[in-house]
Scaffold this motif. Structure first.
Motif, PDB file in Angstrom:
ATOM      1  N   PRO A 173       7.246 -32.247 -75.181  1.00  0.00           N
ATOM      2  CA  PRO A 173       8.264 -32.715 -76.109  1.00  0.00           C
ATOM      3  C   PRO A 173       7.880 -34.015 -76.820  1.00  0.00           C
ATOM      4  N   ALA A 174       7.220 -34.923 -76.102  1.00  0.00           N
ATOM      5  CA  ALA A 174       6.808 -36.183 -76.724  1.00  0.00           C
ATOM      6  C   ALA A 174       5.770 -35.944 -77.807  1.00  0.00           C
ATOM      7  N   GLU A 175       4.814 -35.055 -77.531  1.00  0.00           N
ATOM      8  CA  GLU A 175       3.804 -34.733 -78.541  1.00  0.00           C
ATOM      9  C   GLU A 175       4.434 -34.063 -79.752  1.00  0.00           C
ATOM     10  N   SER A 176       5.419 -33.217 -79.506  1.00  0.00           N
ATOM     11  CA  SER A 176       6.109 -32.544 -80.599  1.00  0.00           C
ATOM     12  C   SER A 176       6.831 -33.549 -81.483  1.00  0.00           C
ATOM     13  N   LEU A 177       7.534 -34.478 -80.858  1.00  0.00           N
ATOM     14  CA  LEU A 177       8.238 -35.508 -81.636  1.00  0.00           C
ATOM     15  C   LEU A 177       7.267 -36.301 -82.501  1.00  0.00           C
ATOM     16  N   GLU A 178       6.130 -36.654 -81.940  1.00  0.00           N
ATOM     17  CA  GLU A 178       5.150 -37.440 -82.687  1.00  0.00           C
ATOM     18  C   GLU A 178       4.585 -36.629 -83.857  1.00  0.00           C
ATOM     19  N   ALA A 179       4.342 -35.347 -83.625  1.00  0.00           N
ATOM     20  CA  ALA A 179       3.825 -34.491 -84.700  1.00  0.00           C
ATOM     21  C   ALA A 179       4.848 -34.362 -85.823  1.00  0.00           C
ATOM     22  N   ILE A 180       6.116 -34.197 -85.470  1.00  0.00           N
ATOM     23  CA  ILE A 180       7.162 -34.074 -86.483  1.00  0.00           C
ATOM     24  C   ILE A 180       7.335 -35.392 -87.221  1.00  0.00           C
ATOM     25  N   ARG A 181       7.208 -36.507 -86.491  1.00  0.00           N
ATOM     26  CA  ARG A 181       7.265 -37.819 -87.149  1.00  0.00           C
ATOM     27  C   ARG A 181       6.179 -37.916 -88.221  1.00  0.00           C
ATOM     28  N   GLY A 182       4.990 -37.390 -87.890  1.00  0.00           N
ATOM     29  CA  GLY A 182       3.904 -37.393 -88.860  1.00  0.00           C
ATOM     30  C   GLY A 182       4.220 -36.528 -90.075  1.00  0.00           C
ATOM     31  N   GLN A 183       4.865 -35.378 -89.863  1.00  0.00           N
ATOM     32  CA  GLN A 183       5.257 -34.525 -90.987  1.00  0.00           C
ATOM     33  C   GLN A 183       6.235 -35.260 -91.908  1.00  0.00           C
ATOM     34  N   ILE A 184       7.191 -35.956 -91.312  1.00  0.00           N
ATOM     35  CA  ILE A 184       8.181 -36.682 -92.111  1.00  0.00           C
ATOM     36  C   ILE A 184       7.514 -37.805 -92.904  1.00  0.00           C
ATOM     37  N   GLY A 222      13.620 -23.529 -81.458  1.00  0.00           N
ATOM     38  CA  GLY A 222      13.083 -22.334 -80.818  1.00  0.00           C
ATOM     39  C   GLY A 222      11.574 -22.239 -80.899  1.00  0.00           C
ATOM     40  N   PHE A 223      10.947 -23.186 -81.611  1.00  0.00           N
ATOM     41  CA  PHE A 223       9.504 -23.108 -81.821  1.00  0.00           C
ATOM     42  C   PHE A 223       8.795 -24.416 -81.459  1.00  0.00           C
ATOM     43  N   THR A 224       9.523 -25.317 -80.819  1.00  0.00           N
ATOM     44  CA  THR A 224       8.922 -26.528 -80.268  1.00  0.00           C
ATOM     45  C   THR A 224       8.679 -26.288 -78.774  1.00  0.00           C
ATOM     46  N   PRO A 225       7.977 -27.171 -78.091  1.00  0.00           N
ATOM     47  CA  PRO A 225       7.701 -26.941 -76.659  1.00  0.00           C
ATOM     48  C   PRO A 225       8.953 -26.739 -75.809  1.00  0.00           C
ATOM     49  N   GLU A 226      10.089 -27.275 -76.256  1.00  0.00           N
ATOM     50  CA  GLU A 226      11.325 -27.077 -75.482  1.00  0.00           C
ATOM     51  C   GLU A 226      11.823 -25.634 -75.546  1.00  0.00           C
ATOM     52  N   ARG A 227      11.420 -24.913 -76.595  1.00  0.00           N
ATOM     53  CA  ARG A 227      11.842 -23.519 -76.815  1.00  0.00           C
ATOM     54  C   ARG A 227      13.357 -23.408 -76.722  1.00  0.00           C
ATOM     55  N   SER A 228      13.866 -22.805 -75.653  1.00  0.00           N
ATOM     56  CA  SER A 228      15.321 -22.628 -75.540  1.00  0.00           C
ATOM     57  C   SER A 228      15.999 -23.823 -74.901  1.00  0.00           C
ATOM     58  N   GLY A 229      15.241 -24.881 -74.658  1.00  0.00           N
ATOM     59  CA  GLY A 229      15.781 -26.048 -73.973  1.00  0.00           C
ATOM     60  C   GLY A 229      17.096 -26.581 -74.515  1.00  0.00           C
ATOM     61  N   PRO A 230      17.241 -26.707 -75.855  1.00  0.00           N
ATOM     62  CA  PRO A 230      18.502 -27.246 -76.396  1.00  0.00           C
ATOM     63  C   PRO A 230      19.726 -26.400 -76.065  1.00  0.00           C
ATOM     64  N   LEU A 231      19.518 -25.130 -75.693  1.00  0.00           N
ATOM     65  CA  LEU A 231      20.640 -24.248 -75.387  1.00  0.00           C
ATOM     66  C   LEU A 231      20.887 -24.103 -73.883  1.00  0.00           C
ATOM     67  N   GLU A 232      20.195 -24.884 -73.068  1.00  0.00           N
ATOM     68  CA  GLU A 232      20.380 -24.775 -71.623  1.00  0.00           C
ATOM     69  C   GLU A 232      21.710 -25.358 -71.170  1.00  0.00           C
ATOM     70  N   SER A 233      22.161 -26.406 -71.876  1.00  0.00           N
ATOM     71  CA  SER A 233      23.437 -27.029 -71.545  1.00  0.00           C
ATOM     72  C   SER A 233      23.858 -27.923 -72.702  1.00  0.00           C
ATOM     73  N   LEU A 234      25.108 -28.346 -72.682  1.00  0.00           N
ATOM     74  CA  LEU A 234      25.593 -29.264 -73.710  1.00  0.00           C
ATOM     75  C   LEU A 234      24.805 -30.564 -73.660  1.00  0.00           C
ATOM     76  N   ASP A 235      24.550 -31.078 -72.462  1.00  0.00           N
ATOM     77  CA  ASP A 235      23.800 -32.337 -72.333  1.00  0.00           C
ATOM     78  C   ASP A 235      22.373 -32.173 -72.860  1.00  0.00           C
ATOM     79  N   ALA A 236      21.755 -31.028 -72.587  1.00  0.00           N
ATOM     80  CA  ALA A 236      20.397 -30.795 -73.077  1.00  0.00           C
ATOM     81  C   ALA A 236      20.375 -30.779 -74.599  1.00  0.00           C
ATOM     82  N   PHE A 237      21.380 -30.169 -75.202  1.00  0.00           N
ATOM     83  CA  PHE A 237      21.456 -30.159 -76.670  1.00  0.00           C
ATOM     84  C   PHE A 237      21.612 -31.577 -77.208  1.00  0.00           C
TER      85      PHE A 237
END
Length: 299
Positions: free
Chosen positions: A203-214, A238-253
């Protein structure tokens, strides 16, 4: 931050299709999108319906929620016929349509019309011609254009879009040429993250990559004198390393959305759950996120 959803077109309209779109509106989603494909991945051997007819039906079944593609591409579209469909859809929906659009990719339905697979450069070349022509077709009453890949001969689109000067474009792009198109023509920019990190990234690598895109999007905007803050920034999950992670719980989202909100995203898009698929998720959690997620994020 806005919260939206993707409803894959896998159900007959009379057997759950209509209900899915109406339920999305009842849950308060800002926009409900669908994929614009002829078939897709694990679903290619099952039911799959066309995006524009589905969205037209959804426009009649809803009244407030915005509707859109996420995303349309040149794989099997032509700007002239697409423009006519979009103007009609914008009219039927009362001006509630957003066009998510990108260069497309290989595989699935990329060769469904019998063409040879396009290289990344060929895709960029086609998209670089497709998008400016579509912009003209949606804003001018008659267009004549002769290009290398796409042409129009007095293509007429009267009365034009309900939304003026045209319906908004949400441009999916991560490469330099696509980001320049997003900067020039987009009202929004779309990313799914860095595909190279999907399988083994963190997830940290994904955030950094997206920061670079922005950052690159900001540079593309600065190049033409545009403020990057003018563009909405949309993350299709659905296409970041977390995949379904945001839908695991309200807190995860809330944790996931908060980290991406801090990067500058204005819209998060969640796939509506589909049992026994890559998009399987607890329906009750999905509905809780839809109704409570943004309020909890704000607090």
């Amino acid at each position: 931050m806005r919260l939206s959803t993707v409803i894959l077109p896998i159900r007959r309209w009379s057997q759950g299709g209509r209900d899915a779109w109406q339920r999305a509106e009842q849950l308060g989603f800002h926009t409900a999108y669908t994929y614009d494909h002829l078939s897709w991945r694990a679903f290619r051997d099952g039911p799959w319906f066309g995006a524009v007819p589905t969205l037209t039906a959804a426009a009649g079944a809803t009244s407030r929620m915005r509707l859109g593609t996420l995303v349309t591409s040149p794989n099997f579209r032509h700007p002239v016929t697409l423009a006519k469909d979009l103007i009609t859809l914008d009219d039927v929906s009362g001006g509630r349509v957003t066009l998510g659009i990108g260069a497309g990719g290989n595989g699935f339905d990329a060769t469904a019309l019998g063409q040879e697979p396009w290289t990344p450069r060929e895709r960029a070349d086609r998209f670089g011609e497709f998008l400016p022509l579509l912009d003209r077709l949606l804003t001018e009453p008659a267009v004549t254009h002769t290009g290398k890949h796409y042409s129009a001969d007095e293509a007429r689109n009267i009365p034009g879009c309900v939304q003026r000067p045209r319906l908004p474009f949400a441009v999916a792009a991560t490469g330099p040429r696509g980001l320049k198109l997003a900067a020039r023509y987009g009202q929004a920019w779309v990313t799914t993250g860095d595909p190279k990190l999907f399988e083994s990234g963190t997830p940290a690598e994904s955030l950094e990559a997206i920061r670079g895109q922005i950052t690159k999007l900001g540079a593309a905007c600065a190049e033409i004198g545009r403020d990057a803050a003018e563009l909405d920034k949309i993350l299709l999950t659905g296409f970041t390393p977390e995949r379904s992670g945001p839908l695991e719980s309200l807190d995860a989202f809330v944790d996931f959305a908060g980290r991406h909100f801090a990067l500058g995203f204005t819209e998060i898009v969640l796939h509506a759950p589909i049992p026994d698929s890559d998009f399987a998720a607890d329906e009750k959690v999905f509905e809780q996120i839809a109704t409570e997620g943004l309020a909890q994020l704000a607090s």
